[in-house]
Design a protein around this motif. Structure first.
Motif, PDB file in Angstrom:
ATOM      1  N   ILE A   1     -14.052 -15.397 -20.138  1.00 36.61           N
ATOM      2  CA  ILE A   1     -13.575 -14.292 -20.969  1.00 36.61           C
ATOM      3  C   ILE A   1     -14.312 -13.014 -20.617  1.00 36.61           C
ATOM      4  O   ILE A   1     -13.718 -11.927 -20.586  1.00 36.61           O
ATOM      5  CB  ILE A   1     -13.752 -14.634 -22.462  1.00 36.61           C
ATOM      6  N   ARG A   2     -15.607 -13.118 -20.328  1.00 37.64           N
ATOM      7  CA  ARG A   2     -16.362 -11.930 -19.910  1.00 37.64           C
ATOM      8  C   ARG A   2     -15.806 -11.364 -18.618  1.00 37.64           C
ATOM      9  O   ARG A   2     -15.717 -10.140 -18.452  1.00 37.64           O
ATOM     10  CB  ARG A   2     -17.840 -12.294 -19.722  1.00 37.64           C
ATOM     11  N   ILE A   3     -15.416 -12.239 -17.692  1.00 36.66           N
ATOM     12  CA  ILE A   3     -14.849 -11.762 -16.426  1.00 36.66           C
ATOM     13  C   ILE A   3     -13.529 -11.036 -16.667  1.00 36.66           C
ATOM     14  O   ILE A   3     -13.281  -9.952 -16.116  1.00 36.66           O
ATOM     15  CB  ILE A   3     -14.662 -12.944 -15.457  1.00 36.66           C
ATOM     16  N   LEU A   4     -12.662 -11.618 -17.502  1.00 34.19           N
ATOM     17  CA  LEU A   4     -11.396 -10.961 -17.827  1.00 34.19           C
ATOM     18  C   LEU A   4     -11.638  -9.620 -18.507  1.00 34.19           C
ATOM     19  O   LEU A   4     -10.953  -8.625 -18.222  1.00 34.19           O
ATOM     20  CB  LEU A   4     -10.553 -11.862 -18.740  1.00 34.19           C
ATOM     21  N   ARG A   5     -12.618  -9.591 -19.393  1.00 38.86           N
ATOM     22  CA  ARG A   5     -12.904  -8.349 -20.124  1.00 38.86           C
ATOM     23  C   ARG A   5     -13.426  -7.270 -19.193  1.00 38.86           C
ATOM     24  O   ARG A   5     -13.000  -6.109 -19.282  1.00 38.86           O
ATOM     25  CB  ARG A   5     -13.912  -8.653 -21.240  1.00 38.86           C
TER      26      ARG A   5
ATOM     27  N   LEU B   1      -4.883 -10.230 -13.117  1.00 38.84           N
ATOM     28  CA  LEU B   1      -3.725 -11.115 -13.098  1.00 38.84           C
ATOM     29  C   LEU B   1      -4.038 -12.428 -12.389  1.00 38.84           C
ATOM     30  O   LEU B   1      -3.746 -13.525 -12.912  1.00 38.84           O
ATOM     31  CB  LEU B   1      -2.565 -10.396 -12.409  1.00 38.84           C
ATOM     32  N   SER B   2      -4.631 -12.355 -11.213  1.00 40.10           N
ATOM     33  CA  SER B   2      -4.879 -13.562 -10.421  1.00 40.10           C
ATOM     34  C   SER B   2      -5.918 -14.466 -11.084  1.00 40.10           C
ATOM     35  O   SER B   2      -5.792 -15.696 -11.033  1.00 40.10           O
ATOM     36  CB  SER B   2      -5.328 -13.182  -9.008  1.00 40.10           C
ATOM     37  N   TYR B   3      -6.935 -13.880 -11.724  1.00 43.64           N
ATOM     38  CA  TYR B   3      -7.959 -14.705 -12.378  1.00 43.64           C
ATOM     39  C   TYR B   3      -7.351 -15.451 -13.573  1.00 43.64           C
ATOM     40  O   TYR B   3      -7.623 -16.648 -13.780  1.00 43.64           O
ATOM     41  CB  TYR B   3      -9.122 -13.840 -12.837  1.00 43.64           C
ATOM     42  N   ALA B   4      -6.512 -14.754 -14.363  1.00 44.85           N
ATOM     43  CA  ALA B   4      -5.869 -15.414 -15.491  1.00 44.85           C
ATOM     44  C   ALA B   4      -4.912 -16.505 -15.009  1.00 44.85           C
ATOM     45  O   ALA B   4      -4.851 -17.595 -15.596  1.00 44.85           O
ATOM     46  CB  ALA B   4      -5.123 -14.377 -16.337  1.00 44.85           C
TER      47      ALA B   4
ATOM     48  N   ALA C   1      -5.219 -18.209 -12.271  1.00 45.70           N
ATOM     49  CA  ALA C   1      -6.038 -19.313 -11.770  1.00 45.70           C
ATOM     50  C   ALA C   1      -6.481 -20.230 -12.921  1.00 45.70           C
ATOM     51  O   ALA C   1      -6.489 -21.460 -12.781  1.00 45.70           O
ATOM     52  CB  ALA C   1      -7.250 -18.760 -11.024  1.00 45.70           C
ATOM     53  N   LEU C   2      -6.827 -19.638 -14.055  1.00 42.80           N
ATOM     54  CA  LEU C   2      -7.200 -20.445 -15.215  1.00 42.80           C
ATOM     55  C   LEU C   2      -6.019 -21.288 -15.695  1.00 42.80           C
ATOM     56  O   LEU C   2      -6.179 -22.461 -16.066  1.00 42.80           O
ATOM     57  CB  LEU C   2      -7.694 -19.541 -16.342  1.00 42.80           C
ATOM     58  N   LEU C   3      -4.826 -20.705 -15.690  1.00 46.44           N
ATOM     59  CA  LEU C   3      -3.639 -21.458 -16.106  1.00 46.44           C
ATOM     60  C   LEU C   3      -3.324 -22.598 -15.139  1.00 46.44           C
ATOM     61  O   LEU C   3      -2.943 -23.700 -15.560  1.00 46.44           O
ATOM     62  CB  LEU C   3      -2.439 -20.513 -16.206  1.00 46.44           C
ATOM     63  N   LEU C   4      -3.487 -22.346 -13.851  1.00 40.57           N
ATOM     64  CA  LEU C   4      -3.237 -23.401 -12.867  1.00 40.57           C
ATOM     65  C   LEU C   4      -4.234 -24.542 -13.027  1.00 40.57           C
ATOM     66  O   LEU C   4      -3.878 -25.719 -12.856  1.00 40.57           O
ATOM     67  CB  LEU C   4      -3.316 -22.816 -11.456  1.00 40.57           C
ATOM     68  N   MET C   5      -5.476 -24.215 -13.366  1.00 43.85           N
ATOM     69  CA  MET C   5      -6.469 -25.270 -13.618  1.00 43.85           C
ATOM     70  C   MET C   5      -6.088 -26.100 -14.834  1.00 43.85           C
ATOM     71  O   MET C   5      -6.347 -27.310 -14.883  1.00 43.85           O
ATOM     72  CB  MET C   5      -7.845 -24.631 -13.825  1.00 43.85           C
ATOM     73  N   ALA C   6      -5.437 -25.461 -15.826  1.00 47.29           N
ATOM     74  CA  ALA C   6      -5.060 -26.195 -17.036  1.00 47.29           C
ATOM     75  C   ALA C   6      -3.972 -27.222 -16.768  1.00 47.29           C
ATOM     76  O   ALA C   6      -3.799 -28.150 -17.562  1.00 47.29           O
ATOM     77  CB  ALA C   6      -4.584 -25.216 -18.102  1.00 47.29           C
ATOM     78  N   LEU C   7      -3.232 -27.068 -15.688  1.00 45.98           N
ATOM     79  CA  LEU C   7      -2.199 -28.051 -15.357  1.00 45.98           C
ATOM     80  C   LEU C   7      -2.793 -29.421 -15.050  1.00 45.98           C
ATOM     81  O   LEU C   7      -2.074 -30.424 -15.031  1.00 45.98           O
ATOM     82  CB  LEU C   7      -1.377 -27.567 -14.157  1.00 45.98           C
ATOM     83  N   ARG C   8      -4.104 -29.482 -14.794  1.00 44.22           N
ATOM     84  CA  ARG C   8      -4.756 -30.755 -14.504  1.00 44.22           C
ATOM     85  C   ARG C   8      -5.511 -31.308 -15.711  1.00 44.22           C
ATOM     86  O   ARG C   8      -6.232 -32.290 -15.589  1.00 44.22           O
ATOM     87  CB  ARG C   8      -5.729 -30.589 -13.331  1.00 44.22           C
ATOM     88  N   SER C   9      -5.345 -30.666 -16.890  1.00 49.19           N
ATOM     89  CA  SER C   9      -6.061 -31.118 -18.080  1.00 49.19           C
ATOM     90  C   SER C   9      -5.177 -32.053 -18.898  1.00 49.19           C
ATOM     91  O   SER C   9      -4.226 -32.635 -18.374  1.00 49.19           O
ATOM     92  CB  SER C   9      -6.502 -29.900 -18.900  1.00 49.19           C
ATOM     93  N   ASN C  10      -5.469 -32.179 -20.209  1.00 51.63           N
ATOM     94  CA  ASN C  10      -4.705 -33.123 -21.040  1.00 51.63           C
ATOM     95  C   ASN C  10      -3.265 -32.648 -21.209  1.00 51.63           C
ATOM     96  O   ASN C  10      -2.914 -31.516 -20.881  1.00 51.63           O
ATOM     97  CB  ASN C  10      -5.386 -33.300 -22.406  1.00 51.63           C
TER      98      ASN C  10
ATOM     99  N   GLY D   1      -2.905 -17.581 -22.956  1.00 55.43           N
ATOM    100  CA  GLY D   1      -2.770 -18.794 -22.158  1.00 55.43           C
ATOM    101  C   GLY D   1      -3.998 -19.069 -21.313  1.00 55.43           C
ATOM    102  O   GLY D   1      -4.463 -20.210 -21.217  1.00 55.43           O
ATOM    103  N   ALA D   2      -4.544 -18.014 -20.689  1.00 62.85           N
ATOM    104  CA  ALA D   2      -5.760 -18.183 -19.888  1.00 62.85           C
ATOM    105  C   ALA D   2      -6.937 -18.601 -20.762  1.00 62.85           C
ATOM    106  O   ALA D   2      -7.736 -19.466 -20.380  1.00 62.85           O
ATOM    107  CB  ALA D   2      -6.068 -16.878 -19.154  1.00 62.85           C
ATOM    108  N   ARG D   3      -7.047 -18.006 -21.948  1.00 61.45           N
ATOM    109  CA  ARG D   3      -8.146 -18.381 -22.850  1.00 61.45           C
ATOM    110  C   ARG D   3      -7.992 -19.812 -23.344  1.00 61.45           C
ATOM    111  O   ARG D   3      -8.990 -20.523 -23.528  1.00 61.45           O
ATOM    112  CB  ARG D   3      -8.187 -17.415 -24.030  1.00 61.45           C
ATOM    113  N   SER D   4      -6.754 -20.247 -23.567  1.00 66.08           N
ATOM    114  CA  SER D   4      -6.527 -21.623 -24.018  1.00 66.08           C
ATOM    115  C   SER D   4      -6.920 -22.631 -22.946  1.00 66.08           C
ATOM    116  O   SER D   4      -7.253 -23.772 -23.258  1.00 66.08           O
ATOM    117  CB  SER D   4      -5.051 -21.815 -24.381  1.00 66.08           C
TER     118      SER D   4
END
Length: 463
Positions: free
Chosen positions: A72-76, A385-388, A390-399, A442-445
């Motif tokens: 979140i600090r990076i996005l901010r 945009l790309s960092y957010a 990337a976080l969403l793409l990582m979430a595709l491998r979670s629960n 979505g990125a924060r989630s």
């Protein structure tokens, strides 16, 4: 203290839901200007953001601020850098206050993004936000459908008649322009499509099928080709996510629904390209599709002119651009320079064809950001945009729940980004607020929650 803290959290979330629900539907006949629909929504957005910022201030002074984790600090910081570059692009100009007034909506959107970065409980709030967007979008689509089928009746309730010379302007609902309506409906259709793939209860499926059918009808009726392409891209992303993660039965259902949407869309394009009772204004959308390949098309020539003028702006002001909100003014100046350099007469012919109409935006959001805030502004935008993403793409491998929400968010974001290559959704209040809310929340989630941080936050709220 703890109950008051929860109430304030709920208040912020309800206000965001109200923004998603009311903003697409709001318009006023008492507001003038070149685009009264956009102006009315901008004024409403300003008031809603003011109230949201007030609630946020009360929460911070009440000791209810959540600790910011690393992502979140990076996005901010990426957002702060983008804001700083945008401000600098204005301050170095001769009339900075005028530049600020012209770019008022973008500053409201910056504040909206900052508020989304600290909105409480993003993971639990994201799904209600998306469902609220679907509900509001379906109401807008119903209005557009009624406007298409009974234009004389609906004209008594919608304040602007539109341009009689363009049959597409007979359908604009509460957004004032068929291009704006089409882009918004494309995003809402993709949301309905995603939830239709994931729905287990037949009652929910039937409601979503009805909503999607109305949205498809209204979307095709707008004739917004960029919105059609964006909707296809967004649904393709969701199909790909389902294909990689689900069973064979779910994959087949996803392909069947996707095929049904495509068949219905193509059928409606054919209907609105032939003489029949559903096409009283004799629209011809097949011809509009063929015009995409024609350099003589007015729409294609407009976009070529904007692309050329924008490239000259970037070459002349590579670092900080021409100033936030001033693409329209610089476009006219660049046309004059291009006309003086042109030996073929093509620019003079284009100016005659345009008949004094100067576009407010570049019809290409990345180009406009680059031209107005320079390479520094574009890099800040692309990094955020790309960092957010990337976080969403990582979430595709979670629960499973996080994975499903991440897929929906990615589909919506791709829809609006693809459409932004042909239009300017990130410079309009309705789609921009939806885009940045879904991207940031979505990125924060997708960020893993630390138990120690959660316990610390709960203890501080209880103190």
């Amino acid at each position: 203290m703890k109950s008051e803290f929860k109430a304030r959290l709920c208040g912020e979330q309800v206000l965001v839901l109200a923004t998603m629900a009311v903003l697409p539907l709001f318009h006023s006949t008492s507001i003038g200007g070149p685009d009264p629909f956009v102006m009315a929504k901008t004024l409403l957005l300003g008031w809603l953001i003011f109230l949201l910022a007030l609630l946020r201030t009360i929460r911070v002074f009440g000791g209810g601020a959540e600790p910011a984790v690393g992502p979140i600090r990076i996005l901010r910081w990426a957002l702060f850098c983008w804001i700083a570059v945008s401000a600098l692009s204005i301050l170095i100009r001769e009339y900075p206050l005028h530049y600020f007034r012209v770019s008022l909506l973008q500053w409201l959107l910056f504040l909206w993004m900052l508020l989304m970065l600290s909105l409480p409980s993003p993971a639990g709030f994201l799904s209600p936000l998306l469902w609220t967007a679907i509900l509001a979008g379906t109401i807008v689509a119903l209005i557009a459908t009624l406007q298409s089928l009974w234009p004389e009746f609906m004209m008594e309730y919608l304040p602007y008649e539109g341009a009689a010379a363009d049959v597409r302007h007979q359908v604009f609902a509460t957004l004032g322009n068929p291009e704006h309506l089409g882009g918004y409906l494309a995003a809402i259709l993709v949301l309905s499509f995603c939830y239709l793939l994931l729905a287990e209860r037949w009652t929910i499926r039937l409601l979503l099928i009805f909503a999607a059918a109305v949205q498809i009808f209204a979307l095709i009726r707008t004739g917004a080709r960029g919105a059609w392409i964006g909707a296809f891209a967004g649904m393709s992303v969701m199909i790909a996510a389902q294909w990689l993660q689900q069973s064979r039965r779910v994959r087949l259902r996803a392909v069947a629904i996707f095929g049904g949407v495509i068949v219905l869309g193509i059928g409606l394009i054919i209907v609105f390209s032939t003489a029949n009772p559903l096409n009283p204004y004799r629209a011809n959308f097949l011809r509009r599709i063929k015009e995409l390949r024609s350099p003589h098309s007015e729409s294609v020539r407009h976009r070529i002119a904007m692309l050329t003028a924008g490239s000259y702006m970037i070459s002349e002001h590579p670092l900080l651009g021409v100033g936030l909100g001033h693409f329209s003014r610089e476009f006219y100046l660049q046309l004059e320079k291009m006309n003086q350099r042109d030996e073929t007469g093509g620019i003079a012919e284009y100016i005659d064809m345009a008949q004094g109409r100067i576009p407010d935006h570049a019809h290409n959001d990345p180009l406009e950001i680059w031209a107005e805030t320079g390479t520094l502004g574009l890099l800040c935008f692309l990094f955020l945009l790309s960092y957010a993403l990337a976080l969403l793409l990582m979430a595709l491998r979670s629960n499973s729940e996080q994975r499903a929400l991440a897929g929906i968010c990615l589909a919506l974001i791709v829809t609006i980004l693809v459409e932004s290559l042909f239009s300017f959704p990130l410079h309009l209040p309705v789609r921009a607020t939806l885009f940045w809310a879904v991207l940031i929340l979505g990125a924060r989630s997708a960020i893993p929650t630390s138990p120690s941080l959660t316990e610390t936050h709960e203890n501080s709220a209880s103190a």
